[in-house]
Design an enzyme around this catalytic site. Sequence first.
Site, PDB file in Angstrom:
ATOM      1  N   GLU A   1      63.751 -33.360 -59.152  1.00 61.14           N
ATOM      2  CA  GLU A   1      63.112 -33.004 -60.420  1.00 61.14           C
ATOM      3  C   GLU A   1      61.782 -32.286 -60.203  1.00 61.14           C
ATOM      4  OE1 GLU A   1      60.045 -35.725 -59.436  1.00 61.14           O
ATOM      5  OE2 GLU A   1      62.140 -35.571 -58.843  1.00 61.14           O
TER       6      GLU A   1
ATOM      7  N   CYS B   1      65.576 -41.012 -53.394  1.00 61.60           N
ATOM      8  CA  CYS B   1      64.471 -41.523 -52.582  1.00 61.60           C
ATOM      9  C   CYS B   1      64.690 -43.002 -52.223  1.00 61.60           C
ATOM     10  CB  CYS B   1      63.149 -41.287 -53.303  1.00 61.60           C
ATOM     11  SG  CYS B   1      61.709 -41.364 -52.215  1.00 61.60           S
TER      12      CYS B   1
ATOM     13  N   HIS C   1      63.073 -35.365 -54.017  1.00 63.54           N
ATOM     14  CA  HIS C   1      62.878 -35.434 -55.464  1.00 63.54           C
ATOM     15  C   HIS C   1      63.366 -34.149 -56.131  1.00 63.54           C
ATOM     16  CE1 HIS C   1      59.344 -38.558 -55.100  1.00 63.54           C
ATOM     17  NE2 HIS C   1      60.413 -38.885 -54.401  1.00 63.54           N
TER      18      HIS C   1
END
Length: 355
Positions: free
Chosen positions: A331, A244, A329
């Site tokens: 995760e 990011c 992202h």
Amino acid sequence: MKGKLILEDGSVFTGDLLSEKTATGEVVFNTGMTGYQEILTDPSYCSQIITLTYPLIGNYGTANKFNQSRKCFARGFIIGELCESGSNWQKENELSDFLNDNGISCLYNVDTRALTRRLRSAGTMKGIIVAENASAEECKKLMAVPFDRQTVTKVTTPEKYVLEGNGLHITAMDFGVKRNMLESLHARGCKVTVVPAHTSAKAILDLNPDGIFLSNGPGDPKDVPEIIAVIKQLIGKKPIFGICLGHQLIALACGADTYKLKFGHRGSNQPVKDLRTGRVYISSQNHGYAVDEASLQNLPFSITHISMNDGTVEGMQHNTLPLFSVQYHPEASPGPDDNTYLFDEFCTMMKKGAI
């Protein structure tokens, strides 16, 4: 209590206020159907007013285990229907209590569909949340509050801390890191030393990590030139993985450019294509800026991932150095865990020491 959202273009959206707290910030929208607590505690939303497009919010309450940072950094929350009594086996509190405890101004019973259409057509913009009877003078004063350019400083950890592990040692630069990013690395046996955003290159290298992780975070990447200068010194010294904001900072450190998207990518349902395999993954995203693809053409980078919605750069890899990054992202939290393979790739890179 009746309230309203006023956008800087003069648009007004009415609703009900959860508390008397006012708010000023950039108004953005998120298309996720779940994960409101993870969204609220994502530091990348620092100083923003978040609109959720899904109509019913709060139906499963909140629980501390879902927090992604030490506190909420968002300014406001705009939703359709606020569920007063959530139901879930993990629930600890109601969303309304969570919002009040964290000082988040919430406007509900809002036509979020109309608001989202406005932001899509005109782009994200400044807005204020006030009571229905707020004076013109008060509204003018709130609207005059400038955008915060020091958001990374606000969200980063105040001091170094360590997640112990017996495997590879990673130094994570915290620009507003989500907890599950660190846990995704820690779950692979890694020792993770988290350092403040403005840590020097020497201090990072003195820790002698196997790799360096550059986290997500809020704001315009061009607002932190001092961090870009540090990353320039780190590139080529250790394997590096950026996510990011970390992805954007790598691009700027290597001579590429970034630009602001009209309304950004925010949601847990964003399709991304891995160009190396041709496979499409559903990803969690939260960013208002992107890497300019044209600016990469004369640099030693290969684009590895693209957005299936608008074709923007979602991932890149250096052609000779152990350096890669993604815009989204992997995760999740919230969202699917389709993309956790990228943490495995980072671990493999660190073991090799090169691509």
